[in-house]
Design a protein around this motif. Sequence first.
Motif, PDB file in Angstrom:
ATOM      1  N   PHE A 264      23.012  21.247  15.305  1.00 53.98           N
ATOM      2  CA  PHE A 264      23.020  21.187  16.770  1.00 53.98           C
ATOM      3  C   PHE A 264      21.610  21.012  17.342  1.00 53.98           C
ATOM      4  O   PHE A 264      21.396  20.233  18.275  1.00 53.98           O
ATOM      5  N   ARG A 265      20.637  21.731  16.787  1.00 54.39           N
ATOM      6  CA  ARG A 265      19.263  21.619  17.294  1.00 54.39           C
ATOM      7  C   ARG A 265      18.714  20.214  17.071  1.00 54.39           C
ATOM      8  O   ARG A 265      18.004  19.665  17.936  1.00 54.39           O
ATOM      9  N   ALA A 266      19.053  19.617  15.939  1.00 59.03           N
ATOM     10  CA  ALA A 266      18.627  18.235  15.681  1.00 59.03           C
ATOM     11  C   ALA A 266      19.239  17.294  16.710  1.00 59.03           C
ATOM     12  O   ALA A 266      18.583  16.357  17.184  1.00 59.03           O
ATOM     13  N   HIS A 267      20.498  17.539  17.073  1.00 58.93           N
ATOM     14  CA  HIS A 267      21.154  16.683  18.064  1.00 58.93           C
ATOM     15  C   HIS A 267      20.533  16.849  19.453  1.00 58.93           C
ATOM     16  O   HIS A 267      20.451  15.880  20.219  1.00 58.93           O
ATOM     17  N   ARG A 268      20.106  18.054  19.779  1.00 56.83           N
ATOM     18  CA  ARG A 268      19.402  18.247  21.049  1.00 56.83           C
ATOM     19  C   ARG A 268      18.133  17.391  21.072  1.00 56.83           C
ATOM     20  O   ARG A 268      17.807  16.763  22.085  1.00 56.83           O
ATOM     21  N   PHE A 269      17.434  17.371  19.948  1.00 60.88           N
ATOM     22  CA  PHE A 269      16.220  16.555  19.843  1.00 60.88           C
ATOM     23  C   PHE A 269      16.549  15.073  19.969  1.00 60.88           C
ATOM     24  O   PHE A 269      15.827  14.319  20.637  1.00 60.88           O
ATOM     25  N   ILE A 270      17.637  14.645  19.347  1.00 58.01           N
ATOM     26  CA  ILE A 270      18.049  13.239  19.445  1.00 58.01           C
ATOM     27  C   ILE A 270      18.284  12.856  20.901  1.00 58.01           C
ATOM     28  O   ILE A 270      17.945  11.747  21.331  1.00 58.01           O
ATOM     29  N   GLN A 271      18.854  13.773  21.668  1.00 59.27           N
ATOM     30  CA  GLN A 271      19.158  13.467  23.071  1.00 59.27           C
ATOM     31  C   GLN A 271      17.898  13.199  23.890  1.00 59.27           C
ATOM     32  O   GLN A 271      17.868  12.269  24.693  1.00 59.27           O
ATOM     33  N   ILE A 272      16.859  13.993  23.676  1.00 60.62           N
ATOM     34  CA  ILE A 272      15.642  13.733  24.454  1.00 60.62           C
ATOM     35  C   ILE A 272      14.948  12.477  23.940  1.00 60.62           C
ATOM     36  O   ILE A 272      14.365  11.710  24.725  1.00 60.62           O
ATOM     37  N   ALA A 273      15.031  12.222  22.638  1.00 58.48           N
ATOM     38  CA  ALA A 273      14.456  10.986  22.097  1.00 58.48           C
ATOM     39  C   ALA A 273      15.186   9.774  22.660  1.00 58.48           C
ATOM     40  O   ALA A 273      14.566   8.769  23.023  1.00 58.48           O
ATOM     41  N   LYS A 274      16.497   9.871  22.740  1.00 55.91           N
ATOM     42  CA  LYS A 274      17.300   8.782  23.302  1.00 55.91           C
ATOM     43  C   LYS A 274      16.923   8.538  24.760  1.00 55.91           C
ATOM     44  O   LYS A 274      16.827   7.386  25.206  1.00 55.91           O
TER      45      LYS A 274
END
Length: 236
Positions: free
Chosen positions: A99-109
């Motif tokens: 989940f934390r990795a996906h949060r990071f993906i969202q800001i990168a996106k």
Amino acid sequence: MKIEIWSDVMCPFCYIGKRNLESALENFDQKDDLEIIWKSFQLDPNMPETPQGSQAEYLSKNKGLPIQQVEGMMANVTEYAKQIGLDFNLKDAVMVNSFRAHRFIQIAKERGLGDEAEELLFRAYFTEGKNIADEQILKEIATEIGLSEADVQTALQDDHYAYQVKQDIQQAQHLGVRGVPFFVFDNKYAISGAQPVEQFSQTLDKAFSAWKSEAKPKFHVSEGDSCSVENPRGCI
């Protein structure tokens, strides 16, 4: 034309599917007219946020299979990945909630770096044996793709990014997505799983042709003398 990809960083076929799509895009002349959008998905949202032993042990327990059979499956997928240039090191994969990795993906996106974030997270998990839930690891990845350590802190603390992850997952459920990778082309065509390059190429051609035929025609302007609000004195 939009290509939306639902993926989990811990899914080997998501990494393989990414590479197969990229191979198809190498021979796709209109790739500059494409927008690739990565979407979050979690295969096991209940996994703890602390490392949980080896991947073989985890899969054996959760699938109810003998560990020797699981190790054989891991060897097969490692060989499959090798054939397309990916170096899997599954025995060192850190089993942890993504989940934390996906949060990071969202800001990168949000910053136009979703593809870069996905690539380095896949590499960190499948090749380098890194903990993708660890804040320091995420900061290292952020720096490598052009984000800041402060961006990582924002992604992990701001509920907006958690909400975005959950929205992606809900959208997948609405579409009936049961597994990843799942690729949607222009909201009309879909590919489920790490299909061969040829399948991606065929779907790209079909989806793009349909999208182009439905797109509104662009204006083609022949310029001449005129008055403009930017330069009203040009009329004198």
